[in-house]
Design a protein around this motif. Sequence first.
Motif, PDB file in Angstrom:
ATOM      1  N   ALA A  50       0.825  -1.209   0.000  1.00 27.57           N
ATOM      2  CA  ALA A  50       0.000   0.000   0.000  1.00 27.57           C
ATOM      3  C   ALA A  50       0.858   1.258   0.000  1.00 27.57           C
ATOM      4  N   SER A  51       1.964   1.230   0.770  1.00 29.11           N
ATOM      5  CA  SER A  51       2.817   2.408   0.838  1.00 29.11           C
ATOM      6  C   SER A  51       3.546   2.653  -0.476  1.00 29.11           C
ATOM      7  N   ASP A  52       3.738   1.581  -1.276  1.00 30.58           N
ATOM      8  CA  ASP A  52       4.420   1.719  -2.558  1.00 30.58           C
ATOM      9  C   ASP A  52       3.504   2.262  -3.647  1.00 30.58           C
ATOM     10  N   ALA A  53       2.187   2.016  -3.513  1.00 27.04           N
ATOM     11  CA  ALA A  53       1.268   2.352  -4.598  1.00 27.04           C
ATOM     12  C   ALA A  53       1.274   3.846  -4.902  1.00 27.04           C
ATOM     13  N   GLY A  54       1.223   4.670  -3.858  1.00 28.26           N
ATOM     14  CA  GLY A  54       1.223   6.116  -4.070  1.00 28.26           C
ATOM     15  C   GLY A  54       2.514   6.596  -4.695  1.00 28.26           C
ATOM     16  N   LEU A  55       3.646   6.076  -4.206  1.00 32.85           N
ATOM     17  CA  LEU A  55       4.939   6.474  -4.760  1.00 32.85           C
ATOM     18  C   LEU A  55       5.055   6.045  -6.213  1.00 32.85           C
ATOM     19  N   LEU A  56       4.582   4.839  -6.521  1.00 28.28           N
ATOM     20  CA  LEU A  56       4.647   4.351  -7.891  1.00 28.28           C
ATOM     21  C   LEU A  56       3.828   5.259  -8.807  1.00 28.28           C
ATOM     22  N   ALA A  57       2.676   5.692  -8.338  1.00 25.31           N
ATOM     23  CA  ALA A  57       1.844   6.597  -9.142  1.00 25.31           C
ATOM     24  C   ALA A  57       2.564   7.926  -9.370  1.00 25.31           C
ATOM     25  N   GLU A  58       3.242   8.432  -8.347  1.00 20.91           N
ATOM     26  CA  GLU A  58       3.983   9.681  -8.491  1.00 20.91           C
ATOM     27  C   GLU A  58       5.079   9.556  -9.539  1.00 20.91           C
ATOM     28  N   LEU A  59       5.693   8.383  -9.609  1.00 22.75           N
ATOM     29  CA  LEU A  59       6.780   8.147 -10.562  1.00 22.75           C
ATOM     30  C   LEU A  59       6.269   7.816 -11.962  1.00 22.75           C
ATOM     31  N   GLY A  60       4.952   7.726 -12.101  1.00 23.95           N
ATOM     32  CA  GLY A  60       4.384   7.378 -13.396  1.00 23.95           C
ATOM     33  C   GLY A  60       4.522   5.909 -13.740  1.00 23.95           C
ATOM     34  N   GLY A  61       4.753   5.075 -12.723  1.00 28.06           N
ATOM     35  CA  GLY A  61       4.922   3.645 -12.948  1.00 28.06           C
ATOM     36  C   GLY A  61       3.622   2.891 -12.788  1.00 28.06           C
ATOM     37  N   ARG A  62       3.683   1.594 -13.032  1.00 25.45           N
ATOM     38  CA  ARG A  62       2.481   0.769 -12.901  1.00 25.45           C
ATOM     39  C   ARG A  62       2.892  -0.698 -12.831  1.00 25.45           C
ATOM     40  N   VAL A  63       1.965  -1.506 -12.351  1.00 22.58           N
ATOM     41  CA  VAL A  63       2.140  -2.955 -12.393  1.00 22.58           C
ATOM     42  C   VAL A  63       1.502  -3.443 -13.686  1.00 22.58           C
ATOM     43  N   LEU A  64       2.282  -4.055 -14.534  1.00 16.58           N
ATOM     44  CA  LEU A  64       1.796  -4.475 -15.847  1.00 16.58           C
ATOM     45  C   LEU A  64       1.010  -5.776 -15.742  1.00 16.58           C
ATOM     46  N   PRO A  65       0.089  -6.016 -16.658  1.00 14.10           N
ATOM     47  CA  PRO A  65      -0.684  -7.264 -16.606  1.00 14.10           C
ATOM     48  C   PRO A  65       0.208  -8.476 -16.842  1.00 14.10           C
ATOM     49  N   GLN A  66      -0.197  -9.588 -16.271  1.00 13.58           N
ATOM     50  CA  GLN A  66       0.533 -10.825 -16.499  1.00 13.58           C
ATOM     51  C   GLN A  66       0.336 -11.290 -17.949  1.00 13.58           C
ATOM     52  N   GLY A  67       1.278 -12.093 -18.409  1.00 12.87           N
ATOM     53  CA  GLY A  67       1.133 -12.683 -19.723  1.00 12.87           C
ATOM     54  C   GLY A  67       1.834 -11.960 -20.851  1.00 12.87           C
ATOM     55  N   LEU A  68       2.490 -10.805 -20.566  1.00 13.37           N
ATOM     56  CA  LEU A  68       3.158 -10.080 -21.644  1.00 13.37           C
ATOM     57  C   LEU A  68       4.330 -10.875 -22.213  1.00 13.37           C
ATOM     58  N   TRP A  69       4.992 -11.640 -21.350  1.00 14.46           N
ATOM     59  CA  TRP A  69       6.121 -12.438 -21.836  1.00 14.46           C
ATOM     60  C   TRP A  69       5.634 -13.489 -22.841  1.00 14.46           C
ATOM     61  N   GLY A  70       4.576 -14.180 -22.493  1.00 13.83           N
ATOM     62  CA  GLY A  70       4.045 -15.197 -23.388  1.00 13.83           C
ATOM     63  C   GLY A  70       3.487 -14.634 -24.666  1.00 13.83           C
ATOM     64  N   ALA A  71       3.105 -13.354 -24.647  1.00 12.73           N
ATOM     65  CA  ALA A  71       2.507 -12.735 -25.828  1.00 12.73           C
ATOM     66  C   ALA A  71       3.542 -12.252 -26.836  1.00 12.73           C
ATOM     67  N   LEU A  72       4.832 -12.274 -26.466  1.00 12.63           N
ATOM     68  CA  LEU A  72       5.868 -11.842 -27.405  1.00 12.63           C
ATOM     69  C   LEU A  72       5.898 -12.790 -28.600  1.00 12.63           C
ATOM     70  N   ALA A  73       5.712 -12.259 -29.769  1.00 13.13           N
ATOM     71  CA  ALA A  73       5.686 -13.095 -30.977  1.00 13.13           C
ATOM     72  C   ALA A  73       7.010 -12.980 -31.706  1.00 13.13           C
ATOM     73  N   GLY A  74       7.532 -14.110 -32.169  1.00 15.81           N
ATOM     74  CA  GLY A  74       8.772 -14.107 -32.929  1.00 15.81           C
ATOM     75  C   GLY A  74       9.963 -13.726 -32.065  1.00 15.81           C
ATOM     76  N   MET A  75      11.003 -13.201 -32.681  1.00  9.20           N
ATOM     77  CA  MET A  75      12.206 -12.736 -31.984  1.00  9.20           C
ATOM     78  C   MET A  75      12.734 -13.790 -31.021  1.00  9.20           C
ATOM     79  N   GLU A  76      12.754 -15.033 -31.467  1.00 13.68           N
ATOM     80  CA  GLU A  76      13.118 -16.132 -30.569  1.00 13.68           C
ATOM     81  C   GLU A  76      14.560 -16.039 -30.079  1.00 13.68           C
TER      82      GLU A  76
END
Length: 426
Positions: free
Chosen positions: A143-169
């Motif tokens: 909880a204490s990290d969420a506000g700081l992360l928002a200030e930094l313009g960061g976010r927690v990305l959705p799961q599955g982005l690694w598996g969605a990478l196409a090609g570039m093996e």
Amino acid sequence: MPTWRLRDFRDDDLDRAIQIWDQDRQDDDMPPVFPVSEAMTSARTGGTVVVAVVGEDLVGMAVAQAQGERAWITLVALARMWRNRGLGSALIAEIERRLRVQGVRRIGALLAPGATGATALENSGYRTREGLTFYEKVEHLGASDAGLLAELGGRVLPQGLWGALAGMEREREAIERRIVLPLAEPVLADRYGVTPPKAVILFGPPGTGKTSFAKAVASRLAWPFVELFPSRLTEGATGGLAASLRDTFAELAELESVLLFIDEVEEIAGVRSGQAVDPGHGVTNELLKLIPGFRDHDNRLLICATNSVRSLDPAFLRPGRFDYVIPVGPPDPKARAAIWQRYLGPAANDIELHRLVSASEMFTPADIEFAARKGSHAAFEREVTDRQGAPASTEDYLAAIADTRPTLTDQALTEFREDIEHHARM
């Protein structure tokens, strides 16, 4: 030698307290059970805290959290020259006195073997409990990290982005082996003497997927993702670019875990002219100073990306700062086919894919995405007019390819191959 005195914690003690804690972390082999951010949050929000000072210099600190009749000592930190002098026992005795006033009857502490404070606890009558197993699961964004992360313009990305990478093996395999696996399997890596990377550089022509790879790594690790834009560092800054960079890194240090991504890093790490009046000289120096401190913390990864690795300052590229320098090149035919399939979706079954792959030889993944959207939109507009129910055709996509200016050039590919020979480190 002057003696110490104990007093309450003040907000202006924070920086010195973290410095002392960092000294302890360098001396201890195992990470603490209670991280410094948790202890500092407790100190600033009403936890039981005692500091020791000599004159005006803070030399020790103890923090506890109370819950009913139970309390936990979450931090005992001592300046090096004040260890083994009874200061730790004095801090614990004062913490105990304050906790008793609150009605606490049972006080516990979880420490790694040999950690700072262990001797003081034993001398204060604390006993180890045998036969217990400590279980822990870390959620990377408290909880204490969420506000700081928002200030930094960061976010927690959705799961599955690694598996969605196409090609570039080829690139995916290199990044997974060198970066992802040691960080995802730290216990196993330690058993085999593998040190997880703390900082890496991805280089290659524009549009080859460096940003996508960085985001996919963050998704795979379930770490917060923060992108630092060099061009925006001066927005609202009063102390110049170097000061803004320093402030950003100081804020990042408060997060439990983070993947920091700096795209177009050559803007703040270009080759220095050697002239003191060079405006880029100071910010490059500042970044060079900040990277070692960033590397000192666990659950941190810095990924820098550049289109021109040859334009980076040589001091920036040396192994002590970056563990790997990994090329991310243009897609080969197999990768282009996979990328086209990803963006065409089910429509790929009715398309002569080999013709698109051949026609898009100088395309990056970003170029293919653009051409795929353009071809689909052309078919959509035709259907709006004709209402014939005809799907997008191979010709629609070939026309879109012909109307798309490729990012890659023969010169860019030649320079990329030269950069691999001179700069790649995998």
